[in-house]
Design a protein around this motif. Structure first.
Motif, mmCIF file in Angstrom:
data_model
loop_
_atom_site.group_PDB
_atom_site.id
_atom_site.type_symbol
_atom_site.label_atom_id
_atom_site.label_comp_id
_atom_site.label_asym_id
_atom_site.label_seq_id
_atom_site.Cartn_x
_atom_site.Cartn_y
_atom_site.Cartn_z
ATOM 1 N N MET B 1 1.102 -1.130 -0.120
ATOM 2 C CA MET B 1 0.451 -0.028 -0.042
ATOM 3 C C MET B 1 0.883 1.800 0.375
ATOM 4 N N LYS B 2 2.237 1.334 0.770
ATOM 5 C CA LYS B 2 3.124 2.129 0.954
ATOM 6 C C LYS B 2 3.149 2.614 -0.585
ATOM 7 N N ARG B 3 3.926 1.208 -1.232
ATOM 8 C CA ARG B 3 4.833 1.380 -2.090
ATOM 9 C C ARG B 3 3.100 2.339 -3.658
ATOM 10 N N TYR B 4 2.018 1.937 -3.217
ATOM 11 C CA TYR B 4 1.044 2.693 -4.286
ATOM 12 C C TYR B 4 1.011 3.741 -3.951
ATOM 13 N N ILE B 5 1.164 4.413 -2.506
ATOM 14 C CA ILE B 5 0.548 6.122 -2.592
ATOM 15 C C ILE B 5 1.576 6.616 -2.802
ATOM 16 N N LYS B 6 3.308 5.032 -2.052
ATOM 17 C CA LYS B 6 4.642 6.729 -2.930
ATOM 18 C C LYS B 6 4.915 7.155 -4.460
ATOM 19 N N ILE B 7 4.391 6.031 -5.476
ATOM 20 C CA ILE B 7 3.936 5.783 -6.509
ATOM 21 C C ILE B 7 2.787 6.732 -6.897
ATOM 22 N N TYR B 8 1.896 6.919 -6.540
ATOM 23 C CA TYR B 8 0.778 8.157 -6.404
ATOM 24 C C TYR B 8 1.625 9.827 -6.500
#
Lengths: 264, 262
Positions: B1-8
């Motif tokens: 999830m954290k990775r996806y927030i970073k990507i977004y």
């Protein structure tokens, strides 16, 4: 003969992409249908009609909009701006011994015929389901309405050709096209019959060309115009057509000089 | 999830830069986006000019529904519409290959890559109109109803996203049907009208449009304190079902992706 060949080849192309064409038809169909449905649930204040328009005439009006939109409205401006000007495909036309205007016009006909067929089928189905579809029974008025519709189609086509050619001067013309769509939606009578507009807005609509491309052919067919009024509408359409045609000629002659052939 | 927030967050940064690169396009998009918002409200004004009510909705309520529509659709267009709309092109050109080989959820990537910040102006338009309109007609909105309505808007946008994604996934089989996107844009306009329109006898022809209209009708009903608990449950349920279905359908459809391009 060469135009017949163009018509034949375009017809083949249009029939090849029937599904795509049907989706375009559905797009045009949805708005009048939503408005029609909206009106069928409306409660009027005090009376069951507004200025002589009741649910029955309003239903016919929106069904006729579907037909008019399918048969009369041209979208050639987008092709001209995207393919001919931006991609540089206008060069091909400049080399050919045919009129650019008439070639584009002939290419529109098969598309309009297919769209019109979809329109007729859907109108027949809906008029059976809704049980309300009335047009005038006066032959003279029907003849006048057909003439007004032919003029309307020519007006719409020439107007869109002009808009398309403007892309030779304006690099980013999409906003301009969108603005035109907004004006068309309101002033051509797509939302409500112009007769029900507030007076000031109605007067603006009658001055602009949009109402002569959609609204007047419809109300003529509904029998809401007398023969004299039909002749008056034809006269105004004639003036607009002359104006559009000379504007087109001017833009075409000068636009060719602006065109670089490299695309944009 | 954290990775996806970073990507977004990275995607947001890239899109802000893009916004300032194409300055000419900025004004055209602004004109078109705000213009259509104004036309939508004006259309409802014209439609309701000479009527008492429609489907149990007063003229004022109908205008409020039409006025919230630009904000609601604007947020959806900003976050998802352009991305989902590009799916047929990505599939037709074979560009989907490069998405599938990335170590990231493909649905997330194709749905979020582009953000159209111009649409924020539609939200500003809606908010300004409602504040001004509220001075002329009595509108009773409480903090609670407003908060609940905003939360339900998220469910509504999720419903809209799922329908769009489901429909555009069809492009994996018919990639030439790029105008499906235009059909969806037209269907979104259904939300300007109350969902009640499609429950009545003559509306049964249009049952397919109910999910579209529910997406906005329920939040607006909640805001105007006219909703029932059933309305809320229906929206949340339909929204969840459509989201799960869109997820499964995408994974199923990917099996048929040939990577051959058009």
């Amino acid at each position: 003969m060469r135009y017949i060949k163009i018509f034949y080849l375009t017809s083949q192309h249009v029939l090849e992409y029937k599904a795509r064409s049907f989706v375009w038809f559905l797009i045009a169909l949805l708005n009048p249908l939503l408005l029609l449905l909206f009106w069928r649930g409306v409660t009027f204040t005090g009376t069951n009609h507004i200025k002589g328009w009741n649910i029955s005439t309003i239903t016919s009006y929106y069904l006729l909009i579907t037909l008019a939109n399918a048969f009369l409205t041209s979208h050639i401006n987008e092709d001209i701006a995207r393919d001919d000007v931006r991609k540089g495909e206008l060069s091909i036309y400049l080399l050919k011994p045919i009129s650019y205007f008439w070639k584009k016009f002939i290419e529109e006909i098969p598309y309009k015929v297919l769209q019109g067929c979809f329109g007729i089928i859907v109108t027949i189905i809906l008029s059976f389901l809704l049980g309300e579809f009335f047009i005038t029974n006066s032959i003279a008025i029907i003849v006048m309405a057909v003439l007004i519709s032919i003029f309307a189609m020519l007006m719409s086509f020439t107007f869109k050709m002009i808009l398309g050619l403007l892309s030779l001067w304006l690099i980013d013309i999409d906003g301009f096209f969108q603005l035109n769509e907004m004006f068309t939606l309101i002033f051509a009578g797509f939302v409500i019959p112009l007769y029900l507009f507030p007076p000031l807005l109605a007067n603006i609509a009658y001055v602009l060309p949009y109402s002569y491309m959609i609204y007047f052919p419809i109300i003529a067919l509904q029998g809401k115009l007398t023969i004299t009024e039909c002749l008056y509408v034809l006269g105004i359409q004639g003036i607009w057509l002359i104006l559009f045609f000379y504007s087109y000629k001017y833009l075409w002659i000068n636009g060719k000089k602006k065109y670089s052939g490299a695309g944009q | 999830m954290k990775r996806y927030i970073k990507i977004y967050l990275q995607i947001i940064k890239i899109n802000i830069v893009k916004l300032f690169i194409y300055r000419a396009n900025f004004f055209t998009s602004l004109l078109s986006s705000v213009g259509w918002g104004v036309v939508g409200i004006f259309t409802m004004y014209l439609l309701t000019l000479r009527i008492g009510s429609a489907y149990g909705w007063s003229r004022e309520d109908l205008i409020i529904l039409a006025a919230i529509y630009p904000a609601f659709s604007g947020i959806f267009y900003m976050l998802f519409a352009r991305n989902i709309g590009n799916l047929p092109e990505i599939i037709h050109s074979g560009e989907l290959d490069s998405v599938l080989v990335k170590p990231i959820d493909s649905q997330f990537f194709v749905s979020t890559l582009s953000i159209d910040f111009i649409q924020i102006f539609r939200v500003i338009l809606s908010a300004s109109f409602i504040i001004i309109y509220g001075h002329f007609v009595p509108i009773h909105i409480t903090i609670f109803s407003l908060t609940l309505s905003i939360l339900l808007c998220i469910a509504g946008i999720s419903l809209l996203y799922s329908i769009w994604f489901l429909v555009m996934t069809i492009a994996l089989w018919f990639s030439t049907l790029s105008n499906l996107k235009d059909l969806l844009y037209t269907l979104v306009a259904t939300m300007r009208f109350p969902a009640d329109m499609f429950y009545k006898k003559q509306g049964t022809l249009f049952l397919i449009l109910i999910p579209f209209s529910l997406a906005l009708t329920v939040p607006v009903k909640v805001m105007l304190e006219r909703s029932t608990l059933l309305d809320l449950v229906i929206l949340l349920l339909i929204s969840s079902i459509f989201f799960i279905t869109s997820r499964f359908f995408w994974k199923f459809a990917l099996r048929f992706y040939t990577s051959a391009s058009g």
